[in-house]
Design a protein around this motif. Structure first.
Motif, PDB file in Angstrom:
ATOM      1  N   THR A 191       0.847  -1.186   0.000  1.00 43.13           N
ATOM      2  CA  THR A 191       0.000   0.000   0.000  1.00 43.13           C
ATOM      3  C   THR A 191       0.887   1.242   0.000  1.00 43.13           C
ATOM      4  OG1 THR A 191      -0.132  -0.045   2.418  1.00 43.13           O
ATOM      5  CG2 THR A 191      -1.932  -1.093   1.202  1.00 43.13           C
ATOM      6  N   GLU A 222       1.976   4.626   1.434  1.00 44.35           N
ATOM      7  CA  GLU A 222       1.905   5.340   2.707  1.00 44.35           C
ATOM      8  C   GLU A 222       1.779   6.836   2.483  1.00 44.35           C
ATOM      9  OE1 GLU A 222       5.410   3.744   4.909  1.00 44.35           O
ATOM     10  OE2 GLU A 222       3.831   3.035   6.265  1.00 44.35           O
ATOM     11  N   LYS A 223       2.552   7.351   1.518  1.00 47.71           N
ATOM     12  CA  LYS A 223       2.523   8.770   1.226  1.00 47.71           C
ATOM     13  C   LYS A 223       3.063   8.996  -0.184  1.00 47.71           C
ATOM     14  CE  LYS A 223       4.012  13.303   2.948  1.00 47.71           C
ATOM     15  NZ  LYS A 223       4.822  14.023   3.978  1.00 47.71           N
ATOM     16  N   LEU A 232      -5.239  10.141  -3.293  1.00 51.15           N
ATOM     17  CA  LEU A 232      -4.883   8.768  -2.960  1.00 51.15           C
ATOM     18  C   LEU A 232      -6.156   7.936  -2.900  1.00 51.15           C
ATOM     19  CD1 LEU A 232      -2.614   6.793  -2.049  1.00 51.15           C
ATOM     20  CD2 LEU A 232      -3.138   7.479   0.305  1.00 51.15           C
ATOM     21  N   ASP A 245      -8.236   2.468  -1.236  1.00 55.87           N
ATOM     22  CA  ASP A 245      -7.509   1.243  -0.899  1.00 55.87           C
ATOM     23  C   ASP A 245      -5.999   1.448  -0.829  1.00 55.87           C
ATOM     24  OD1 ASP A 245      -6.822   1.549  -3.542  1.00 55.87           O
ATOM     25  OD2 ASP A 245      -7.704  -0.338  -4.224  1.00 55.87           O
ATOM     26  N   LYS A 246      -5.565   2.688  -1.034  1.00 55.89           N
ATOM     27  CA  LYS A 246      -4.147   3.058  -0.976  1.00 55.89           C
ATOM     28  C   LYS A 246      -3.280   2.286  -1.965  1.00 55.89           C
ATOM     29  CE  LYS A 246      -4.250   4.613   3.841  1.00 55.89           C
ATOM     30  NZ  LYS A 246      -3.599   4.515   5.167  1.00 55.89           N
ATOM     31  N   LYS A 247      -3.922   1.895  -3.076  1.00 52.65           N
ATOM     32  CA  LYS A 247      -3.182   1.174  -4.113  1.00 52.65           C
ATOM     33  C   LYS A 247      -2.743   2.083  -5.259  1.00 52.65           C
ATOM     34  CE  LYS A 247      -3.522  -3.129  -2.559  1.00 52.65           C
ATOM     35  NZ  LYS A 247      -2.331  -3.966  -2.267  1.00 52.65           N
ATOM     36  N   TRP A 268      -2.475   6.489  -6.753  1.00 50.31           N
ATOM     37  CA  TRP A 268      -2.518   7.947  -6.559  1.00 50.31           C
ATOM     38  C   TRP A 268      -2.560   8.578  -7.935  1.00 50.31           C
ATOM     39  CZ3 TRP A 268       0.337  12.031  -8.311  1.00 50.31           C
ATOM     40  CH2 TRP A 268       0.252  13.248  -7.625  1.00 50.31           C
TER      41      TRP A 268
END
Length: 398
Positions: free
Chosen positions: A79, A81-82, A97, A100-102, A104
Protein backbone atom coordinates in the motif's frame (compact mmCIF):
# COMPACT_ATOMS: atom_id res chain seq x y z
CA UNK A 1 -0.08 -31.97 -3.33
CA UNK A 2 -1.21 -30.15 -0.17
CA UNK A 3 2.25 -28.66 0.22
CA UNK A 4 3.50 -31.96 1.62
CA UNK A 5 6.37 -33.93 0.14
CA UNK A 6 5.86 -37.66 -0.24
CA UNK A 7 8.64 -40.26 -0.65
CA UNK A 8 8.74 -44.05 -1.18
CA UNK A 9 11.36 -46.79 -1.47
CA UNK A 10 11.35 -49.76 -3.89
CA UNK A 11 13.80 -52.68 -3.44
CA UNK A 12 15.05 -54.88 -6.28
CA UNK A 13 14.82 -58.54 -5.31
CA UNK A 14 18.20 -60.12 -4.50
CA UNK A 15 17.80 -62.61 -7.33
CA UNK A 16 18.01 -59.74 -9.80
CA UNK A 17 21.19 -58.32 -8.34
CA UNK A 18 24.31 -59.04 -10.27
CA UNK A 19 27.66 -57.53 -11.08
CA UNK A 20 26.12 -54.77 -13.15
CA UNK A 21 23.09 -54.18 -10.96
CA UNK A 22 22.77 -51.82 -8.07
CA UNK A 23 20.06 -51.01 -5.63
CA UNK A 24 17.75 -48.38 -7.11
CA UNK A 25 16.21 -45.85 -4.79
CA UNK A 26 13.17 -44.10 -6.34
CA UNK A 27 12.02 -40.89 -4.71
CA UNK A 28 8.81 -39.05 -5.51
CA UNK A 29 7.80 -35.54 -4.43
CA UNK A 30 5.99 -32.26 -5.11
CA UNK A 31 7.10 -29.13 -6.96
CA UNK A 32 6.04 -25.57 -6.17
CA UNK A 33 5.99 -22.22 -7.97
CA UNK A 34 6.72 -18.81 -6.58
CA UNK A 35 8.51 -17.89 -3.40
CA UNK A 36 8.59 -20.34 -0.53
CA UNK A 37 10.66 -22.94 1.23
CA UNK A 38 9.97 -26.65 0.64
CA UNK A 39 9.27 -28.58 3.81
CA UNK A 40 11.31 -31.59 4.73
CA UNK A 41 10.02 -34.65 6.48
CA UNK A 42 6.37 -33.58 6.22
CA UNK A 43 6.83 -29.85 7.03
CA UNK A 44 4.54 -27.59 4.82
CA UNK A 45 5.65 -24.82 2.43
CA UNK A 46 6.01 -21.30 3.83
CA UNK A 47 5.18 -18.47 1.41
CA UNK A 48 7.52 -15.52 1.68
CA UNK A 49 5.77 -12.07 1.73
CA UNK A 50 6.56 -9.93 -1.29
CA UNK A 51 8.11 -6.46 -1.24
CA UNK A 52 6.09 -3.53 -2.59
CA UNK A 53 6.41 -2.97 -6.33
CA UNK A 54 5.93 0.66 -7.43
CA UNK A 55 4.92 1.75 -10.92
CA UNK A 56 5.39 5.47 -11.47
CA UNK A 57 4.24 7.44 -14.51
CA UNK A 58 6.14 9.38 -15.63
CA UNK A 59 9.23 7.51 -14.46
CA UNK A 60 12.19 9.17 -12.82
CA UNK A 61 14.36 10.92 -15.37
CA UNK A 62 11.61 11.25 -18.01
CA UNK A 63 11.79 14.34 -20.23
CA UNK A 64 9.38 16.08 -22.60
CA UNK A 65 6.43 14.70 -20.63
CA UNK A 66 3.00 15.86 -21.73
CA UNK A 67 1.38 17.55 -18.71
CA UNK A 68 -1.94 16.06 -19.74
CA UNK A 69 -0.85 12.79 -18.18
CA UNK A 70 -1.16 10.13 -17.10
CA UNK A 71 0.51 11.31 -13.85
CA UNK A 72 0.04 8.35 -11.52
CA UNK A 73 1.60 6.06 -8.94
CA UNK A 74 0.46 2.45 -8.47
CA UNK A 75 1.62 -0.26 -6.08
CA UNK A 76 1.40 -4.06 -6.11
CA UNK A 77 1.98 -6.26 -3.04
CA UNK A 78 1.62 -3.37 -0.69
CA UNK A 79 0.00 0.00 0.00
CA UNK A 80 1.03 3.59 -0.54
CA UNK A 81 1.90 5.34 2.71
CA UNK A 82 2.52 8.77 1.23
CA UNK A 83 2.87 10.28 -2.24
CA UNK A 84 4.09 13.83 -2.82
CA UNK A 85 4.75 15.58 -6.10
CA UNK A 86 6.40 19.00 -5.87
CA UNK A 87 7.32 21.61 -8.46
CA UNK A 88 10.64 23.40 -8.81
CA UNK A 89 9.55 25.97 -6.22
CA UNK A 90 8.84 23.26 -3.66
CA UNK A 91 5.08 23.69 -3.89
CA UNK A 92 3.11 20.48 -3.54
CA UNK A 93 0.89 19.46 -6.46
CA UNK A 94 -2.67 18.42 -5.60
CA UNK A 95 -3.30 14.70 -5.82
CA UNK A 96 -5.73 12.01 -4.74
CA UNK A 97 -4.88 8.77 -2.96
CA UNK A 98 -7.36 5.96 -3.62
CA UNK A 99 -9.34 4.59 -0.68
CA UNK A 100 -7.51 1.24 -0.90
CA UNK A 101 -4.15 3.06 -0.98
CA UNK A 102 -3.18 1.17 -4.11
CA UNK A 103 -2.99 4.18 -6.44
CA UNK A 104 -2.52 7.95 -6.56
CA UNK A 105 -3.38 10.36 -9.36
CA UNK A 106 -2.66 14.02 -9.94
CA UNK A 107 -5.48 16.44 -9.12
CA UNK A 108 -4.48 19.53 -11.10
CA UNK A 109 -2.82 20.46 -14.37
CA UNK A 110 0.95 20.53 -14.47
CA UNK A 111 2.81 23.36 -16.15
CA UNK A 112 4.77 23.29 -19.38
CA UNK A 113 8.59 23.17 -19.29
CA UNK A 114 8.64 22.49 -15.54
CA UNK A 115 10.51 19.99 -13.35
CA UNK A 116 8.59 17.91 -10.79
CA UNK A 117 9.93 15.65 -8.07
CA UNK A 118 8.40 12.50 -6.57
CA UNK A 119 8.72 11.61 -2.89
CA UNK A 120 6.98 9.25 -0.49
CA UNK A 121 6.95 5.54 0.23
CA UNK A 122 5.02 2.30 0.02
CA UNK A 123 4.71 -0.44 2.63
CA UNK A 124 5.18 -3.92 1.22
CA UNK A 125 3.54 -7.15 2.25
CA UNK A 126 6.92 -8.03 3.72
CA UNK A 127 6.60 -5.16 6.19
CA UNK A 128 9.38 -3.15 4.60
CA UNK A 129 9.22 0.38 3.17
CA UNK A 130 10.07 1.09 -0.46
CA UNK A 131 10.93 4.74 -1.14
CA UNK A 132 9.43 6.81 -3.95
CA UNK A 133 11.83 9.28 -5.53
CA UNK A 134 13.01 10.84 -8.78
CA UNK A 135 12.16 13.80 -11.00
CA UNK A 136 10.74 14.38 -14.49
CA UNK A 137 10.44 17.38 -16.80
CA UNK A 138 7.40 18.43 -18.82
CA UNK A 139 7.60 19.39 -22.47
CA UNK A 140 8.09 22.88 -23.85
CA UNK A 141 5.58 23.10 -26.71
CA UNK A 142 6.33 24.79 -30.01
CA UNK A 143 2.81 26.19 -29.89
CA UNK A 144 -0.43 25.87 -27.93
CA UNK A 145 -3.89 25.35 -29.41
CA UNK A 146 -7.05 26.64 -27.72
CA UNK A 147 -10.38 24.80 -27.70
CA UNK A 148 -13.87 26.30 -27.45
CA UNK A 149 -17.42 24.88 -27.25
CA UNK A 150 -20.65 25.91 -28.93
CA UNK A 151 -22.77 24.88 -25.93
CA UNK A 152 -23.09 26.72 -22.63
CA UNK A 153 -23.71 25.66 -19.05
CA UNK A 154 -27.32 25.42 -17.90
CA UNK A 155 -28.66 26.14 -21.38
CA UNK A 156 -31.52 24.36 -23.13
CA UNK A 157 -31.28 23.28 -26.77
CA UNK A 158 -33.45 21.66 -29.42
CA UNK A 159 -33.40 18.00 -30.38
CA UNK A 160 -31.06 18.45 -33.37
CA UNK A 161 -28.33 20.35 -31.49
CA UNK A 162 -24.84 19.22 -32.47
CA UNK A 163 -21.88 19.62 -30.11
CA UNK A 164 -18.96 21.44 -31.73
CA UNK A 165 -15.42 21.70 -30.37
CA UNK A 166 -13.51 24.34 -32.36
CA UNK A 167 -9.74 24.85 -32.26
CA UNK A 168 -7.89 28.06 -33.07
CA UNK A 169 -5.28 26.26 -35.21
CA UNK A 170 -5.22 23.11 -37.36
CA UNK A 171 -5.03 19.79 -35.50
CA UNK A 172 -2.51 17.31 -36.88
CA UNK A 173 -3.06 14.37 -34.51
CA UNK A 174 -6.84 14.17 -34.55
CA UNK A 175 -6.93 10.68 -33.02
CA UNK A 176 -5.04 11.82 -29.90
CA UNK A 177 -7.24 14.87 -29.49
CA UNK A 178 -10.47 12.95 -30.05
CA UNK A 179 -9.56 10.63 -27.15
CA UNK A 180 -9.68 13.70 -24.90
CA UNK A 181 -13.26 14.53 -25.98
CA UNK A 182 -16.13 12.92 -24.07
CA UNK A 183 -19.92 13.16 -24.03
CA UNK A 184 -22.01 11.87 -21.10
CA UNK A 185 -25.80 11.61 -21.33
CA UNK A 186 -28.54 10.92 -18.80
CA UNK A 187 -30.35 8.81 -21.40
CA UNK A 188 -28.64 6.12 -23.48
CA UNK A 189 -27.78 7.92 -26.71
CA UNK A 190 -25.88 6.54 -29.67
CA UNK A 191 -23.63 9.17 -31.19
CA UNK A 192 -20.19 9.79 -32.64
CA UNK A 193 -17.51 12.41 -33.25
CA UNK A 194 -16.80 13.60 -36.77
CA UNK A 195 -14.09 15.99 -37.98
CA UNK A 196 -15.76 18.47 -40.31
CA UNK A 197 -12.45 20.32 -40.78
CA UNK A 198 -8.93 20.27 -39.37
CA UNK A 199 -10.12 22.77 -36.73
CA UNK A 200 -13.54 21.42 -35.80
CA UNK A 201 -14.85 18.17 -34.31
CA UNK A 202 -18.62 17.73 -33.96
CA UNK A 203 -20.62 15.15 -31.98
CA UNK A 204 -24.20 14.36 -32.88
CA UNK A 205 -26.57 11.55 -32.00
CA UNK A 206 -27.56 9.01 -34.64
CA UNK A 207 -31.12 10.27 -34.33
CA UNK A 208 -32.58 13.40 -32.77
CA UNK A 209 -31.96 13.75 -29.03
CA UNK A 210 -34.64 12.52 -26.67
CA UNK A 211 -36.33 15.47 -24.95
CA UNK A 212 -35.15 16.02 -21.39
CA UNK A 213 -31.72 14.45 -21.89
CA UNK A 214 -29.01 16.03 -19.75
CA UNK A 215 -25.65 16.23 -21.48
CA UNK A 216 -22.12 16.93 -20.26
CA UNK A 217 -19.37 17.46 -22.81
CA UNK A 218 -15.71 17.65 -21.84
CA UNK A 219 -12.72 18.59 -23.95
CA UNK A 220 -9.80 17.72 -21.66
CA UNK A 221 -7.25 18.94 -24.16
CA UNK A 222 -4.78 20.77 -21.93
CA UNK A 223 -1.41 19.04 -22.13
CA UNK A 224 -2.49 16.76 -24.97
CA UNK A 225 -0.13 16.46 -27.95
CA UNK A 226 -1.84 17.87 -31.05
CA UNK A 227 1.02 16.93 -33.38
CA UNK A 228 3.85 18.94 -34.95
CA UNK A 229 5.02 20.05 -31.51
CA UNK A 230 1.68 21.70 -30.61
CA UNK A 231 -0.10 21.00 -27.31
CA UNK A 232 -3.49 21.86 -25.86
CA UNK A 233 -3.79 25.20 -24.09
CA UNK A 234 -6.98 24.61 -22.09
CA UNK A 235 -9.81 22.35 -20.96
CA UNK A 236 -13.44 23.26 -21.65
CA UNK A 237 -16.67 21.69 -20.46
CA UNK A 238 -20.38 22.40 -20.41
CA UNK A 239 -23.53 20.77 -19.07
CA UNK A 240 -26.85 21.45 -20.80
CA UNK A 241 -30.34 20.05 -21.31
CA UNK A 242 -32.31 19.00 -24.38
CA UNK A 243 -35.72 20.68 -24.33
CA UNK A 244 -39.09 19.77 -25.82
CA UNK A 245 -39.46 18.20 -29.26
CA UNK A 246 -40.17 20.67 -32.05
CA UNK A 247 -39.43 20.36 -35.75
CA UNK A 248 -40.19 22.60 -38.74
CA UNK A 249 -41.10 21.04 -42.09
CA UNK A 250 -40.76 23.43 -45.02
CA UNK A 251 -41.73 22.43 -48.55
CA UNK A 252 -40.58 24.73 -51.33
CA UNK A 253 -43.12 23.26 -53.76
CA UNK A 254 -46.22 23.59 -51.60
CA UNK A 255 -44.97 26.94 -50.18
CA UNK A 256 -45.89 25.91 -46.65
CA UNK A 257 -43.99 25.87 -43.33
CA UNK A 258 -45.41 23.43 -40.80
CA UNK A 259 -44.44 23.36 -37.10
CA UNK A 260 -44.79 20.08 -35.21
CA UNK A 261 -44.33 19.19 -31.53
CA UNK A 262 -44.89 16.04 -29.49
CA UNK A 263 -48.54 17.09 -29.27
CA UNK A 264 -48.82 17.18 -33.06
CA UNK A 265 -49.01 19.97 -35.64
CA UNK A 266 -49.22 23.42 -34.07
CA UNK A 267 -48.87 25.74 -37.09
CA UNK A 268 -49.18 25.62 -40.87
CA UNK A 269 -47.93 28.92 -42.31
CA UNK A 270 -47.97 30.09 -45.92
CA UNK A 271 -44.35 30.85 -46.86
CA UNK A 272 -42.17 32.05 -49.69
CA UNK A 273 -38.81 30.36 -50.19
CA UNK A 274 -35.81 31.24 -52.36
CA UNK A 275 -36.31 32.07 -56.03
CA UNK A 276 -35.56 28.81 -57.87
CA UNK A 277 -34.63 30.35 -61.21
CA UNK A 278 -31.50 31.90 -59.66
CA UNK A 279 -28.99 29.34 -58.25
CA UNK A 280 -27.73 31.97 -55.83
CA UNK A 281 -31.15 32.38 -54.22
CA UNK A 282 -32.34 28.79 -53.75
CA UNK A 283 -33.30 27.68 -50.24
CA UNK A 284 -31.28 24.50 -49.69
CA UNK A 285 -33.03 21.18 -49.07
CA UNK A 286 -31.88 19.22 -46.04
CA UNK A 287 -32.06 19.38 -42.27
CA UNK A 288 -30.97 22.79 -41.02
CA UNK A 289 -30.40 23.61 -37.36
CA UNK A 290 -31.55 26.79 -35.60
CA UNK A 291 -28.42 28.73 -34.61
CA UNK A 292 -29.78 31.93 -33.09
CA UNK A 293 -32.78 34.25 -33.08
CA UNK A 294 -33.12 38.04 -33.20
CA UNK A 295 -36.12 40.30 -32.63
CA UNK A 296 -34.87 42.32 -35.59
CA UNK A 297 -31.97 41.80 -37.96
CA UNK A 298 -30.35 43.80 -40.72
CA UNK A 299 -29.99 41.81 -43.95
CA UNK A 300 -27.15 42.68 -46.33
CA UNK A 301 -26.22 41.05 -49.63
CA UNK A 302 -23.94 43.12 -51.91
CA UNK A 303 -24.36 40.64 -54.76
CA UNK A 304 -28.04 41.49 -54.93
CA UNK A 305 -27.65 45.17 -54.14
CA UNK A 306 -29.31 45.44 -50.76
CA UNK A 307 -27.85 46.54 -47.45
CA UNK A 308 -29.19 46.58 -43.90
CA UNK A 309 -32.75 45.67 -44.78
CA UNK A 310 -34.17 45.25 -41.26
CA UNK A 311 -36.61 42.37 -40.83
CA UNK A 312 -38.53 41.27 -37.71
CA UNK A 313 -38.40 37.97 -35.84
CA UNK A 314 -35.36 36.53 -37.61
CA UNK A 315 -34.28 32.94 -36.86
CA UNK A 316 -30.93 31.92 -38.35
CA UNK A 317 -30.91 28.35 -39.70
CA UNK A 318 -27.59 28.29 -41.54
CA UNK A 319 -24.33 30.19 -41.92
CA UNK A 320 -25.03 30.68 -45.62
CA UNK A 321 -27.49 33.49 -44.91
CA UNK A 322 -30.69 31.46 -44.59
CA UNK A 323 -33.20 32.72 -42.00
CA UNK A 324 -36.86 32.27 -41.18
CA UNK A 325 -38.18 35.80 -40.70
CA UNK A 326 -41.11 38.12 -41.10
CA UNK A 327 -41.35 40.10 -44.35
CA UNK A 328 -44.50 42.04 -45.11
CA UNK A 329 -43.52 43.00 -48.71
CA UNK A 330 -43.71 39.34 -49.81
CA UNK A 331 -47.05 38.46 -48.20
CA UNK A 332 -48.61 38.48 -51.67
CA UNK A 333 -46.30 35.55 -52.68
CA UNK A 334 -46.40 33.57 -49.44
CA UNK A 335 -48.18 30.27 -49.95
CA UNK A 336 -48.09 30.78 -53.75
CA UNK A 337 -44.57 31.23 -55.13
CA UNK A 338 -40.92 31.57 -54.14
CA UNK A 339 -39.41 35.04 -54.42
CA UNK A 340 -36.90 35.39 -51.57
CA UNK A 341 -33.10 35.46 -51.66
CA UNK A 342 -32.89 32.10 -49.84
CA UNK A 343 -34.73 32.89 -46.63
CA UNK A 344 -38.14 31.59 -45.60
CA UNK A 345 -40.48 34.59 -45.61
CA UNK A 346 -43.52 34.63 -43.33
CA UNK A 347 -46.06 37.29 -42.51
CA UNK A 348 -44.66 39.24 -39.51
CA UNK A 349 -47.48 38.02 -37.22
CA UNK A 350 -46.80 34.40 -38.17
CA UNK A 351 -43.06 34.91 -37.81
CA UNK A 352 -43.64 36.16 -34.26
CA UNK A 353 -45.74 33.11 -33.39
CA UNK A 354 -42.90 30.86 -34.54
CA UNK A 355 -40.15 33.01 -33.03
CA UNK A 356 -41.66 32.73 -29.56
CA UNK A 357 -41.37 28.92 -29.63
CA UNK A 358 -37.79 28.61 -30.93
CA UNK A 359 -34.80 27.01 -29.24
CA UNK A 360 -31.28 26.93 -30.67
CA UNK A 361 -30.81 23.40 -31.94
CA UNK A 362 -34.33 22.98 -33.32
CA UNK A 363 -34.37 21.12 -36.66
CA UNK A 364 -35.73 22.77 -39.79
CA UNK A 365 -36.30 20.17 -42.50
CA UNK A 366 -36.51 21.66 -45.99
CA UNK A 367 -37.61 19.62 -49.00
CA UNK A 368 -38.43 20.25 -52.65
CA UNK A 369 -35.60 22.52 -53.81
CA UNK A 370 -32.96 21.93 -56.48
CA UNK A 371 -29.94 22.23 -54.16
CA UNK A 372 -28.83 20.32 -51.09
CA UNK A 373 -27.44 21.67 -47.83
CA UNK A 374 -23.75 20.77 -47.47
CA UNK A 375 -20.28 21.68 -46.29
CA UNK A 376 -20.26 24.80 -48.46
CA UNK A 377 -23.01 26.21 -46.23
CA UNK A 378 -20.96 26.15 -43.01
CA UNK A 379 -22.29 25.23 -39.57
CA UNK A 380 -24.50 23.34 -39.07
CA UNK A 381 -24.81 20.89 -41.92
CA UNK A 382 -24.33 17.89 -39.59
CA UNK A 383 -27.71 16.32 -40.35
CA UNK A 384 -27.17 16.56 -44.10
CA UNK A 385 -24.76 13.62 -43.76
CA UNK A 386 -26.01 10.04 -43.46
CA UNK A 387 -25.05 8.19 -40.30
CA UNK A 388 -22.70 5.98 -42.33
CA UNK A 389 -20.87 8.99 -43.80
CA UNK A 390 -20.80 10.69 -40.39
CA UNK A 391 -19.07 7.73 -38.72
CA UNK A 392 -16.39 7.65 -41.41
CA UNK A 393 -15.33 11.15 -40.39
CA UNK A 394 -14.30 9.94 -36.92
CA UNK A 395 -10.54 10.00 -36.24
CA UNK A 396 -10.91 6.53 -34.75
CA UNK A 397 -11.70 5.01 -38.15
CA UNK A 398 -9.75 7.38 -40.39
Amino acid sequence: MGGTRHSGRRWIPATLLGAGLVTVLALTGCTTTGAGTAGVGGVGLVEQPEPAKLTVSPAAGAKDVGPGGPITVNVADGTLEKVTLTNADGKQVKGELAADKKSWKVGEDLGYAKTYTWSGSALGADGKNVPLSGSFTTVKPKSQIKASLNTGDNQTYGVAMPIAVTFDAPVKDRAAVQKALTVETSVDTEGAWAWLSDRSAHWRPKEYWKPGTKVTVKADTYGIAFGNGAYGRNDVTSTFTIGRYQVVEGNTQTHRMVVKTEAGQTHDFPASFGLESDPGRVTKSGTHVVMSKHASYGMTNPKYNYENVVVPWAVRISNNGEFIHGYAPSIWAQGKQNVSHGCINLAPANAKLYYDTVLPGDPVEITGSTQQLGAQDGDYYDWALSWEKWQKLSAEVA
